[in-house]
Design a protein around this motif. Structure first.
Motif, PDB file in Angstrom:
ATOM      1  N   GLN A   1      -4.144  33.686   5.084  1.00  0.00           N
ATOM      2  CA  GLN A   1      -3.875  34.686   4.047  1.00  0.00           C
ATOM      3  C   GLN A   1      -3.998  34.170   2.605  1.00  0.00           C
ATOM      4  O   GLN A   1      -4.643  34.793   1.762  1.00  0.00           O
ATOM      5  CB  GLN A   1      -2.476  35.269   4.246  1.00  0.00           C
TER       6      GLN A   1
ATOM      7  N   GLY B   1       1.105  42.416  11.148  1.00  0.00           N
ATOM      8  CA  GLY B   1       2.082  42.241  10.071  1.00  0.00           C
ATOM      9  C   GLY B   1       1.317  42.076   8.775  1.00  0.00           C
ATOM     10  O   GLY B   1       0.284  41.410   8.754  1.00  0.00           O
TER      11      GLY B   1
ATOM     12  N   GLY C   1      -2.440  40.747   8.952  1.00  0.00           N
ATOM     13  CA  GLY C   1      -2.963  39.933  10.047  1.00  0.00           C
ATOM     14  C   GLY C   1      -2.760  40.669  11.355  1.00  0.00           C
ATOM     15  O   GLY C   1      -1.679  41.206  11.609  1.00  0.00           O
TER      16      GLY C   1
ATOM     17  N   GLY D   1      -3.082  40.110  15.495  1.00  0.00           N
ATOM     18  CA  GLY D   1      -3.252  39.111  16.550  1.00  0.00           C
ATOM     19  C   GLY D   1      -4.112  39.654  17.683  1.00  0.00           C
ATOM     20  O   GLY D   1      -3.852  40.725  18.222  1.00  0.00           O
TER      21      GLY D   1
HETATM   22  O1  4AD Z   1       3.315  38.701  11.139  1.00  0.00           O
HETATM   23  P1  4AD Z   1       2.531  37.439  11.013  1.00  0.00           P
HETATM   24  O2  4AD Z   1       3.266  36.151  11.079  1.00  0.00           O
HETATM   25  O3  4AD Z   1       1.745  37.582   9.641  1.00  0.00           O
HETATM   26  C1  4AD Z   1       1.025  36.632   9.011  1.00  0.00           C
HETATM   27  O4  4AD Z   1       0.711  35.542   9.463  1.00  0.00           O
HETATM   28  C2  4AD Z   1       0.450  37.110   7.710  1.00  0.00           C
HETATM   29  N1  4AD Z   1       0.173  35.929   6.858  1.00  0.00           N
HETATM   30  C3  4AD Z   1      -0.793  37.909   7.970  1.00  0.00           C
HETATM   31  C4  4AD Z   1      -1.414  38.464   6.722  1.00  0.00           C
HETATM   32  O5  4AD Z   1      -0.826  39.289   6.067  1.00  0.00           O
HETATM   33  N2  4AD Z   1      -2.615  38.028   6.394  1.00  0.00           N
HETATM   34  O6  4AD Z   1       1.393  37.418  12.127  1.00  0.00           O
HETATM   35  C5  4AD Z   1       0.465  38.465  12.208  1.00  0.00           C
HETATM   36  C6  4AD Z   1       0.159  38.807  13.649  1.00  0.00           C
HETATM   37  C7  4AD Z   1       1.359  39.301  14.448  1.00  0.00           C
HETATM   38  O7  4AD Z   1       1.584  40.676  14.222  1.00  0.00           O
HETATM   39  C8  4AD Z   1       0.899  39.029  15.872  1.00  0.00           C
HETATM   40  O8  4AD Z   1      -0.010  40.010  16.314  1.00  0.00           O
HETATM   41  C9  4AD Z   1       0.162  37.725  15.708  1.00  0.00           C
HETATM   42  O9  4AD Z   1      -0.253  37.647  14.372  1.00  0.00           O
HETATM   43  N3  4AD Z   1       1.020  36.578  16.039  1.00  0.00           N
HETATM   44  C10 4AD Z   1       1.036  35.935  17.227  1.00  0.00           C
HETATM   45  N4  4AD Z   1       0.347  36.146  18.364  1.00  0.00           N
HETATM   46  C11 4AD Z   1       0.570  35.312  19.404  1.00  0.00           C
HETATM   47  N5  4AD Z   1       1.436  34.277  19.358  1.00  0.00           N
HETATM   48  C12 4AD Z   1       2.154  34.022  18.231  1.00  0.00           C
HETATM   49  N6  4AD Z   1       2.980  32.993  18.202  1.00  0.00           N
HETATM   50  C13 4AD Z   1       1.970  34.876  17.099  1.00  0.00           C
HETATM   51  N7  4AD Z   1       2.487  34.922  15.862  1.00  0.00           N
HETATM   52  C14 4AD Z   1       1.905  35.955  15.232  1.00  0.00           C
END
Ligand code: 4AD
Ligand code: MG
Length: 434
Positions: free
Chosen positions: A189, A360, A403, A405
């Protein structure tokens, strides 16, 4: 070697003698006829070996081949109404490419997940895992197509990073020469924010790493995430982009794989057909009320975990967008709502049927002084964020992104219990092999 014909293209060769290459999946015999089920990655076809059509050696061989023998089979393509693919192969000759050195460990009986995970490199050959990997391929392509069609530029983010993006508790450390420590990226990001100021609409799509100490069915330590970022976009625009992406990805996967979803993965596709924008939108505060009405003791300000997400999502037949979470729960970069400083201009998309958060994101803090204060409040090392603050120092603009996943989306689309089956070689707290 004769040119290979793929099983997927077999209909174009009706009446012709062709050669196909593949692996023996199963066989049975009725004495004069041996029936070999051969798969080649594009499909499975029944190959019928009639005693009178092949050499005695080949006929004997065909009745003794072990599962996963690799084969070159030559024969006549015949229409067959009983076949699931409409055709079978009337075998004229059979060559063994390689005989298995040992009995195939994944025979046609049920195995426990721990064993299958240990045999992941072989498990991929099963029909079910092939179907999942094909859906994953389509999901990744649909994501790329969605952004490419809208004029976004793909910008690759680095994997080695000097600092945290999503909290310091889930960082993987890597020794980095004389510079000390590097971390595997949690998210591209911050780099996309810089790139959006250069190119306007950008996205990165690659692996992310989180030292997650949670052994849930939604967490991997290595997962794939797409992260769009757009200059001059606010939270409302961001939420529209989120729902359009989710609708496009789900409908594209459904269109391309309806047959496999229904017959191999036994997915109730009516649940996917319902995934049409606009999605319902509720604030975090409204979500807390929904959760409390179920008898759950949650208070305003508590985080919404997996179980709470399920309680909220259960109210809807399509993904629900929960926005304006308490700022204290969110990462340092979120912009606070000018109308209520307690909440952040962020949004999570929760998938239905208990799949939880798939997206997210939100609007970023674009004010230099506010962002500097947030970095200090989160105890982040100021010098590692100097470059990021430059993005605000030189022509700061409102901007937003998110983001999504890949694994959680694929698990939801395929109706899988655990994200570990959605990635070819999963990495989890307790697993780094094969
Ligand atoms: O909500 P997260 O942590 O958001 C971010 O990383 C932001 N920096 C994104 C952004 O705005 N550019 O992670 C985003 C998505 C989650 O909703 C989920 O779908 C996936 O990443 N995710 C995972 N998937 C599998 N295993 C994990 N440990 C995950 N953590 C996050
Ligand atoms: Mg999140």
């Amino acid at each position: 070697m004769r040119p290979t014909v793929y099983i997927a293209d077999i209909a174009q060769h009706e009446g012709q003698e062709i050669t196909l290459h593949g692996w023996l999946y199963a066989r049975r015999s009725s004495g004069k006829l041996h029936f070999l089920q051969v798969r080649d990655g594009t499909g499975t076809i029944q190959c019928v070996v009639f005693k009178g059509n092949v050499t005695p050696e080949a006929f004997h061989e065909a009745d003794h081949l072990p599962q996963e023998s690799s084969l070159a089979v030559t024969g006549l393509v015949k229409k067959d109404a009983r076949s699931p693919i409409g055709f079978e192969l009337d075998v004229r000759s059979l060559a063994v490419v390689a005989r298995p050195a040992r009995e195939y460990p994944l025979g046609h009986k049920d195995h426990g997940v721990a064993f299958l995970m240990e045999q992941r490199h072989l498990w991929l050959r099963s029909q079910r895992q092939q179907a999942i990997l094909r859906v994953r391929h389509t999901v990744e392509k649909a994501i790329r197509d969605f952004f490419d069609q809208r004029g976004f530029t793909l910008v690759d983010a680095p994997i080695f990073t000097p600092s945290a993006c999503e909290g310091t508790s889930t960082l993987f450390e890597v020794p980095y020469f004389d510079l000390g420590k590097a971390y595997l990226t949690q998210s591209g990001q911050l780099y996309m924010e810089a790139a959006a100021m250069a190119l306007g609409k950008v996205y990165c799509f690659g692996p992310s790493f989180r030292a997650e100490k949670s052994k849930t069915r939604r967490h991997l330590t290595e997962f794939w995430m797409v992260e769009p970022e757009v200059a001059f976009m606010d939270l409302d625009g961001d939420m529209e982009l989120m729902e359009q992406l989710v609708e496009y990805v789900v409908q594209t996967a459904l269109e391309a794989h309806r047959r496999e979803l229904v017959s191999v993965l036994e997915r109730d596709v009516s649940k996917l057909e319902a995934v049409r924008a606009p999605f319902p939108r509720i604030t975090y505060t409204e979500a807390v009320e929904v959760i409390q009405r179920t008898g759950h003791p949650m208070k305003w300000g508590d985080d919404i975990g997996g179980d709470e997400e399920t309680l909220v999502a259960r109210q809807y037949d399509r993904p629900v967008m929960v926005h304006r979470y308490p700022s204290d729960l969110k990462a340092f970069y979120f912009k606070r709502d000018p109308a209520d400083a307690k909440v952040a201009l962020g949004c999570d998309v929760l998938a239905p049927e208990g799949y939880g958060e798939i997206i997210g994101g939100g609007q970023r803090e674009d004010d230099l002084a506010t962002l500097e204060a947030a970095i200090a409040r989160h105890d982040l090392p100021a010098e590692a964020f100097e470059w990021y603050l430059d993005v605000r120092r030189y022509g700061s603009v409102p901007h937003a992104g998110f983001g999504m996943g890949v694994e959680r989306c694929v698990a939801w689309i395929c109706g899988l219990h655990h994200v570990r089956e959605t990635i070819p070689f999963p990495r989890m707290m307790e697993r780094i092999t094969p």
